[in-house]
Design an enzyme around this catalytic site. Structure first.
Site, PDB file in Angstrom:
ATOM      1  N   MET A 152      37.846  35.527  41.993  1.00 46.01           N
ATOM      2  CA  MET A 152      38.451  36.679  41.366  1.00 46.01           C
ATOM      3  C   MET A 152      37.358  38.076  41.835  1.00 46.01           C
ATOM      4  SD  MET A 152      38.426  38.186  37.675  1.00 46.01           S
ATOM      5  CE  MET A 152      36.765  38.870  37.478  1.00 46.01           C
ATOM      6  N   CYS A 153      38.189  39.195  41.928  1.00 44.33           N
ATOM      7  CA  CYS A 153      37.434  40.383  42.234  1.00 44.33           C
ATOM      8  C   CYS A 153      38.121  41.512  41.609  1.00 44.33           C
ATOM      9  CB  CYS A 153      37.482  40.571  43.920  1.00 44.33           C
ATOM     10  SG  CYS A 153      38.704  40.879  44.701  1.00 44.33           S
ATOM     11  N   GLY A 154      37.480  42.484  41.900  1.00 45.90           N
ATOM     12  CA  GLY A 154      37.908  43.929  41.290  1.00 45.90           C
ATOM     13  C   GLY A 154      38.179  44.850  42.931  1.00 45.90           C
TER      14      GLY A 154
END
Length: 606
Positions: free
Chosen positions: A1-3
């Site tokens: 996951m990431c922003g």
């Protein structure tokens, strides 16, 4: 996951990055951060990505391939393209997209992926910018257009601005994927999105998609269906809309109880259905609890600390996930059960009557009197959570179940809502969004205490993966509104209601929950929204999933209750639905007479 973050500017200009947005993105991706700027003949794209390392080798983002294509990937591959244990799915997606030379090939790659995703992809050949969310919208992606800067921004999370800010953030509709022709956009000076919708091929779905998108397109931008008529095939089978021809049994269940579950399980057909649900849901849980970073790479996480946690109320949805997670997580590793409670306010009448009560000690105690001896955090979800813990301990006494009691006072709620939560819930703004957003944020933070040998010990969950039960009520008629619709319109009305539930889940729940949970550097995973689980449930006639002629606690989510009984669970199999805002008592804490759909002034003021 990431922003992920992308700023597309059409005119050369200086801009200051919003520091609050940047901080929110970094909290989503604490493992690694990186920026990359691409400059075209008449445009510029700033890509900023902040990675939470979840599987395989840590892969910095944005990923730029040898051809100059750039990918920001906020997702997980749980099925479709193969991903080896040492591989990172960002690399796999980048490699597959790099071989694509046409829109149909890009759509083929995206539609083959099973799992949650949001992405931005710069395709250098042709100067195109692609972006979008998965079919259910399990990962957040927001957009807005700033007319002063002549710039479009895409981001996983934003920040609530001042009331005078003209550029409003909105969620990118999970109705398809979008493509911008950067050269054409730069020449015309206005942004136009080509839409490639999710569809089975039916014209009704495409027209509905157009309507959904047109309501959310940023001001000064336009959206049009792609001229080739290309679509993404939906990853789940259509909802079974069969209506029964006979309704002979509707009067026979008025006094039914948990014994009905045992009687129904005695039927071979029903037993087979239940076992198929358990198998498909068990596989969905397995994919989500085993797709983790290679353990030896994270020396700071010894075996006595959990890798997986659950939002846990002791209700049927979370109990089944816990029982299935127990099958697939190594026996020596703990599982964290995150149980949130908001401090109960002592009613004035209770205070006033305390002295009177002392004068009548000789009278028999009532339930109301007994409740005075309970603690301020003994909310309904705490009580059912402890009962659920006991069932899980009976199910597997060898497992260490960390029941994390997360207690929240009104002062802490107000402080964290103003500092953090109001930005994460945004752009949603209702009383319901506030209540659930705050409850989920505190639960996901995982800071509270556990009981050890009769003593409280301060505890913070280390788990990066958080399983949540969202999707069960929407598919299995778990809400009270489903009973109302069934009573008014029968099976036909109920089927329409369930179809609507899944259709709007991305804009009502999932983007918000992804932003809220991701703020702690943790990833929300939704087993009930696994494509195979949804396809199986969609394939069944509605009366096999729920029987709303049966009482509360039995009839709604009937198939799931039968699965709970089959898995060896006890009283939790017949607990009626209790919404999180009521079970945790956050709805009571504010002491407001307001509707769930009202705009929440607390989110505006903090």
């Amino acid at each position: 996951m990431c922003g992920i973050f992308c700023l597309l500017t059409l005119t050369p200009s200086q801009f200051e990055r919003d520091k609050t947005v940047h901080e929110h993105l970094k909290r989503r991706g604490p493992s690694q951060s990186q920026d990359l700027t691409v400059t075209g003949s008449c445009y510029q794209c700033l890509f900023s990505a902040h990675v939470l390392h979840m599987r395989g080798l840590l892969t910095p983002q944005p990923v730029e391939d040898n051809a100059g294509n750039v990918l920001e990937w906020n997702g997980e591959i749980f099925g479709g393209p193969p991903v080896k244990p040492e591989e990172n799915d960002t690399t796999v997606v980048s490699q597959r997209l790099s071989t694509c030379s046409s829109p149909s090939e890009i759509l083929s790659v995206l539609s083959s992926i099973r799992g949650p995703w949001g992405f931005v992809y710069y395709q250098k050949a042709g100067d195109y910018l692609w972006f979008g969310r998965d079919f259910f919208g399990r990962r957040s992606l927001l957009w807005r257009f700033d007319t002063e800067l002549n710039a479009l921004t895409l981001t996983s999370v934003a920040a609530r601005g001042s009331g005078s800010d003209p550029a409003v953030w909105q969620e990118v509709p999970a109705a398809g994927v979008y493509r911008i022709d950067l050269k054409a956009t730069a020449e015309s000076g206005s942004v136009m999105f080509e839409v490639y919708p999710w569809a089975d091929g039916g014209t009704d779905e495409v027209s509905s998609c157009c309507e959904t998108i047109s309501e959310s397109v940023p001001s000064s931008c336009t959206a049009v269906m792609n001229q080739s008529g290309l679509v993404l095939p939906t990853p789940v089978c259509p909802l079974n809309t069969t209506i029964p021809t006979s309704l002979n049994e509707t009067e026979d269940h008025q006094n039914s109880s948990v014994k009905d579950l045992e009687q129904l399980l005695a039927s071979k057909d029903k037993n087979d259905e239940v076992n198929r649900l358990i198998n498909v849901l068990s596989e969905a849980v397995r994919r989500r609890v085993q797709a983790l970073p290679l353990r030896e790479q994270d020396a700071s996480l010894p075996d006595e600390r959990a890798s997986v946690a659950l939002l846990f109320s002791g209700g049927i949805d979370s109990m089944i996930l816990a029982a299935l997670a127990d099958r697939h997580i190594p026996a020596h590793q703990p599982i964290d059960l995150l149980n949130v409670a908001f401090k109960l306010q002592e009613p004035k009448k209770q205070k006033e009557s305390a002295n009177k009560h002392k004068k009548h000690n000789n009278k028999p105690k009532t339930a109301a009197a007994d409740s005075r001896t309970s603690g301020p955090f003994d909310v309904p979800d705490r009580i059912t959570g402890k009962a659920g813990l006991k069932e899980l301990q009976d199910l597997n006494p060898e497992r260490r179940w960390n029941f994390v009691e997360i207690n929240v006072t009104q002062e802490e709620l107000q402080k964290m809502r103003e500092e953090r939560i109001c930005h994460l819930v945004y752009p949603l703004d209702t009383v319901l969004d506030d209540s659930i957003g705050c409850a989920v944020w505190f639960a996901a933070r995982g800071t509270g205490f556990i009981m050890e040998d009769g003593d409280q010990r301060a505890f913070t969950s280390s788990a990066k993966v958080i399983l949540t039960g969202i999707g069960a009520d929407e598919q299995l008629a778990g809400y009270s509104r489903h009973r109302v619709r069934f009573k008014m319109s029968g099976f036909e009305g109920l089927i329409q209601e369930l179809a609507m539930e899944l259709g709007r889940i991305s804009c009502r729940n999932l983007g918000r929950d992804d932003r809220v949970i991701g703020d702690h550097g943790k990833e929300a995973r939704f087993p009930y929204l696994d494509e195979d689980v949804v396809s199986y449930l969609n394939s069944l006639p509605v009366w096999d999933k729920a029987d709303l002629t049966l009482p509360r606690g039995v009839g709604e989510k009937l198939l799931l209750r039968l699965a709970a009984k089959q898995l060896g669970l006890g009283q939790s199999a017949v607990l009626p639905k209790r919404a999180m805002q009521f079970g945790s008592r956050i709805a009571k804490m504010e002491d407001k007479r307001e509707k769930a759909s009202d705009k929440c002034t607390r989110l505006l003021t903090g």
